[in-house]
Write a protein that holds these residues in place. Structure first.
Motif, PDB file in Angstrom:
ATOM      1  N   ALA A 278       0.842  -1.201   0.000  1.00 41.84           N
ATOM      2  CA  ALA A 278       0.000   0.000   0.000  1.00 41.84           C
ATOM      3  C   ALA A 278       0.875   1.248   0.000  1.00 41.84           C
ATOM      4  CB  ALA A 278      -0.905  -0.001   1.233  1.00 41.84           C
ATOM      5  N   GLY A 279       0.319   2.369  -0.479  1.00 45.76           N
ATOM      6  CA  GLY A 279       1.040   3.640  -0.480  1.00 45.76           C
ATOM      7  C   GLY A 279       1.775   3.886  -1.789  1.00 45.76           C
ATOM      8  N   GLY A 280       2.145   5.141  -2.025  1.00 45.63           N
ATOM      9  CA  GLY A 280       2.733   5.545  -3.301  1.00 45.63           C
ATOM     10  C   GLY A 280       4.000   4.792  -3.669  1.00 45.63           C
ATOM     11  N   VAL A 281       4.803   4.412  -2.675  1.00 42.86           N
ATOM     12  CA  VAL A 281       6.062   3.716  -2.972  1.00 42.86           C
ATOM     13  C   VAL A 281       5.795   2.308  -3.523  1.00 42.86           C
ATOM     14  CG1 VAL A 281       8.295   2.988  -2.001  1.00 42.86           C
ATOM     15  CG2 VAL A 281       7.250   5.108  -1.238  1.00 42.86           C
ATOM     16  N   ALA A 282       4.591   1.795  -3.297  1.00 44.89           N
ATOM     17  CA  ALA A 282       4.231   0.483  -3.856  1.00 44.89           C
ATOM     18  C   ALA A 282       4.221   0.511  -5.380  1.00 44.89           C
ATOM     19  CB  ALA A 282       2.870   0.036  -3.326  1.00 44.89           C
ATOM     20  N   ALA A 283       4.305   1.730  -5.966  1.00 45.38           N
ATOM     21  CA  ALA A 283       4.409   1.835  -7.430  1.00 45.38           C
ATOM     22  C   ALA A 283       5.818   1.467  -7.905  1.00 45.38           C
ATOM     23  CB  ALA A 283       4.088   3.262  -7.870  1.00 45.38           C
ATOM     24  N   ASN A 284       6.760   1.422  -6.980  1.00 47.21           N
ATOM     25  CA  ASN A 284       8.172   1.207  -7.365  1.00 47.21           C
ATOM     26  C   ASN A 284       8.394  -0.169  -7.997  1.00 47.21           C
ATOM     27  OD1 ASN A 284      11.136   0.288  -6.464  1.00 47.21           O
ATOM     28  ND2 ASN A 284      11.084   2.499  -6.758  1.00 47.21           N
ATOM     29  N   GLN A 285       8.961  -0.146  -9.188  1.00 43.14           N
ATOM     30  CA  GLN A 285       9.156  -1.401  -9.936  1.00 43.14           C
ATOM     31  C   GLN A 285      10.102  -2.350  -9.208  1.00 43.14           C
ATOM     32  OE1 GLN A 285       7.328  -2.234 -12.492  1.00 43.14           O
ATOM     33  NE2 GLN A 285       6.341  -0.231 -12.328  1.00 43.14           N
ATOM     34  N   GLY A 286      11.169  -1.777  -8.635  1.00 45.19           N
ATOM     35  CA  GLY A 286      12.139  -2.604  -7.912  1.00 45.19           C
ATOM     36  C   GLY A 286      11.486  -3.266  -6.707  1.00 45.19           C
ATOM     37  N   LEU A 287      10.655  -2.510  -5.983  1.00 40.87           N
ATOM     38  CA  LEU A 287       9.966  -3.058  -4.812  1.00 40.87           C
ATOM     39  C   LEU A 287       9.003  -4.168  -5.230  1.00 40.87           C
ATOM     40  CD1 LEU A 287       9.233  -3.029  -1.789  1.00 40.87           C
ATOM     41  CD2 LEU A 287       7.556  -1.243  -2.293  1.00 40.87           C
ATOM     42  N   ARG A 288       8.222  -3.904  -6.281  1.00 45.36           N
ATOM     43  CA  ARG A 288       7.257  -4.910  -6.736  1.00 45.36           C
ATOM     44  C   ARG A 288       7.969  -6.205  -7.119  1.00 45.36           C
ATOM     45  NH1 ARG A 288       1.997  -2.878  -9.380  1.00 45.36           N
ATOM     46  NH2 ARG A 288       1.569  -1.079  -8.096  1.00 45.36           N
ATOM     47  N   ALA A 289       9.074  -6.072  -7.855  1.00 45.87           N
ATOM     48  CA  ALA A 289       9.788  -7.264  -8.341  1.00 45.87           C
ATOM     49  C   ALA A 289      10.409  -8.043  -7.186  1.00 45.87           C
ATOM     50  CB  ALA A 289      10.855  -6.850  -9.349  1.00 45.87           C
ATOM     51  N   ARG A 290      11.114  -7.318  -6.289  1.00 45.71           N
ATOM     52  CA  ARG A 290      11.789  -8.048  -5.206  1.00 45.71           C
ATOM     53  C   ARG A 290      10.809  -8.598  -4.177  1.00 45.71           C
ATOM     54  NH1 ARG A 290      17.435  -4.974  -3.784  1.00 45.71           N
ATOM     55  NH2 ARG A 290      17.798  -4.340  -5.928  1.00 45.71           N
ATOM     56  N   MET A 291       9.717  -7.874  -3.942  1.00 44.61           N
ATOM     57  CA  MET A 291       8.715  -8.384  -2.993  1.00 44.61           C
ATOM     58  C   MET A 291       8.063  -9.639  -3.572  1.00 44.61           C
ATOM     59  SD  MET A 291       7.606  -7.608   0.065  1.00 44.61           S
ATOM     60  CE  MET A 291       7.365  -5.896   0.533  1.00 44.61           C
ATOM     61  N   ALA A 292       7.781  -9.606  -4.872  1.00 41.51           N
ATOM     62  CA  ALA A 292       7.153 -10.774  -5.514  1.00 41.51           C
ATOM     63  C   ALA A 292       8.078 -11.983  -5.406  1.00 41.51           C
ATOM     64  CB  ALA A 292       6.839 -10.461  -6.977  1.00 41.51           C
ATOM     65  N   ALA A 293       9.370 -11.767  -5.662  1.00 39.69           N
ATOM     66  CA  ALA A 293      10.333 -12.883  -5.612  1.00 39.69           C
ATOM     67  C   ALA A 293      10.459 -13.412  -4.185  1.00 39.69           C
ATOM     68  CB  ALA A 293      11.683 -12.420  -6.147  1.00 39.69           C
ATOM     69  N   ALA A 294      10.551 -12.500  -3.210  1.00 41.39           N
ATOM     70  CA  ALA A 294      10.733 -12.922  -1.815  1.00 41.39           C
ATOM     71  C   ALA A 294       9.502 -13.672  -1.315  1.00 41.39           C
ATOM     72  CB  ALA A 294      11.016 -11.710  -0.929  1.00 41.39           C
ATOM     73  N   CYS A 295       8.315 -13.201  -1.685  1.00 45.32           N
ATOM     74  CA  CYS A 295       7.081 -13.861  -1.244  1.00 45.32           C
ATOM     75  C   CYS A 295       6.970 -15.238  -1.890  1.00 45.32           C
ATOM     76  CB  CYS A 295       5.865 -13.006  -1.582  1.00 45.32           C
ATOM     77  SG  CYS A 295       5.675 -11.585  -0.485  1.00 45.32           S
ATOM     78  N   GLU A 296       7.318 -15.305  -3.155  1.00 45.91           N
ATOM     79  CA  GLU A 296       7.232 -16.592  -3.839  1.00 45.91           C
ATOM     80  C   GLU A 296       8.167 -17.619  -3.193  1.00 45.91           C
ATOM     81  OE1 GLU A 296       7.222 -16.521  -8.048  1.00 45.91           O
ATOM     82  OE2 GLU A 296       7.088 -18.714  -8.128  1.00 45.91           O
ATOM     83  N   ARG A 297       9.387 -17.174  -2.873  1.00 49.85           N
ATOM     84  CA  ARG A 297      10.369 -18.069  -2.238  1.00 49.85           C
ATOM     85  C   ARG A 297       9.851 -18.651  -0.927  1.00 49.85           C
ATOM     86  NH1 ARG A 297      14.387 -14.628  -3.628  1.00 49.85           N
ATOM     87  NH2 ARG A 297      14.399 -13.595  -1.603  1.00 49.85           N
TER      88      ARG A 297
END
Ligand code: KG4
Ligand code: ZN
Length: 354
Positions: A278-297
């Motif tokens: 949530a929040g404007g920083v959630a637009a960050n591509q780097g955050l989206r990519a690394r969060m997706a990878a970490a959650c998947e792991r």
């Protein structure tokens, strides 16, 4: 139930009509970014004055796009906290005037609760039901004004618990300050994000300290990294070209790593398998990519709302207000602006361990 939501807590004048089920019937956001850009940040008096000019046309536009009149809505929700008091006051006065004139119930909404529930909004082509999380979930809220991790057991204030927050700057604020140091303008997040995509973080690692002092803590601190970039620029001048992209990548990588690691740690500590951004920083591509990878792991389900639901908007306020109205809650015309959130804080500003 159709609820009008009004948001004026910071630098967006926003209004929306949303149903109790989260269907967005209209969502009008008028940004003040261009007004504040020359100052490198939001000027509270300028914000309040512009909200006063914009709020009535923005509300009219939201009602008209939703195809409803004030008489046809079931209530008025408005951000009452946290935010700039002058700015909040404008939205509150507009909401009270409309609620009183149309004889509709009024509810105040905590802006942070709005962000934390924005994942339930359904826009245009409604996503299937399973793209929305069930309670409880762990949410990372990262914006220009706030950065914290919450456990969300339900939509009520009492069901939301802060697990850790920043001790100093918000993550978006760090992006904005670093962008200013690098001469990249305001707001900084989008431009740093774009430059970082073409940079090599390892090439600028010496300019940026790691942000993970105490591994077990869920608290953040972003002021040190901003100072490190300031020292780097003072010593070596503003980087350009590839050196600029590398520095952006190193800075963004450090911020994103801290956000991802602590969010995942919080989910594990709470034994919760759902993570929400949530929040404007959630637009960050780097955050989206690394969060997706970490959650998947780690086998965590990640829910990332569309961009329009992450940044400040009226729809999240209307929806949070609709849930309050549905629960039989009402506020009176005495509702006053508060600069602080109603959510209890566990993180001491400027102190504690990170
Ligand atoms: O939630 P928001 O619209 O407003 C509040 O602060 O409540 O968030 C705005 C913040 C700004 O600090 C902006 O620089 C940051 O979100 N932001 C980003 C990106 N897009 C916006 N930060 C990092 N990467 C982005 N792509
Ligand atoms: Zn916000």
């Amino acid at each position: 139930m159709r609820v009008l939501g009004i948001e004026t807590s910071c630098d967006e004048t926003a209004a929306a009509v949303v149903t109790e089920g989260g269907d967005v019937l209209s969502d009008v956001v008028r940004s003040q970014v261009a007004l504040h850009a020359p100052y490198g940040g939001v000027v509270p008096e300028v914000a309040a004055r512009d909200h006063a000019r914009a709020v009535v046309p923005v509300v009219r536009e939201a009602l008209s796009r939703a195809g409803v009149s004030a008489a046809e809505i079931d209530g008025v929700a408005v951000t009452s906290r946290p935010g700039l008091s002058g700015a909040l006051l404008v939205g509150l006065q507009a909401a009270k005037g409309l609620a009183w004139a149309a004889g509709k119930p009024l509810v105040g909404v905590d802006h942070l609760v709005g962000h934390l529930l924005a994942v339930f909004l359904r826009r245009g082509g409604a996503p299937p039901q399973d793209e929305r999380p069930s309670f409880p979930y762990v949410a990372l809220l990262a914006s220009g004004g706030h950065t914290a991790i919450y456990r969300v057991d339900g939509p009520a204030i009492g069901a939301i618990r802060e697990l850790g927050a920043t001790r100093d700057d918000a993550a978006g604020e760090a992006f904005d300050k670093v962008a200013k140091l690098l001469g990249l303008g305001y707001p900084g997040g989008p431009v740093v994000d774009r430059l970082a995509a073409g940079g090599d973080a390892a090439a600028a690692a010496d300019a940026v300290p790691a942000l993970m002092a105490r591994k077990e803590s869920l608290e953040f601190s972003f002021s040190g990294i901003k100072s490190a970039v300031a020292r780097h620029v003072a010593k070596r001048g503003r980087p350009e070209g590839q050196a600029l992209r590398d520095l952006c990548a190193a800075f963004q990588g450090a911020v994103v790593d801290a956000l991802v690691q602590k969010t995942v740690r919080a989910a594990r500590a709470e034994g919760i398998g759902r993570v929400v951004l949530a929040g404007g920083v959630a637009a960050n591509q780097g955050l989206r990519a690394r969060m997706a990878a970490a959650c998947e792991r780690r086998g965590l389900a990640l829910f990332v709302p569309p961009f329009a639901s992450c940044t400040d908007n009226g729809a999240m306020i209307a929806y949070a207000g609709a849930l309050r109205l549905a629960a039989g809650e009402r506020d009176t015309l005495d509702l006053a602006p508060e600069t602080r959130t109603a959510l209890p804080r566990v993180t001491r500003k400027g102190g504690g361990a990170r």
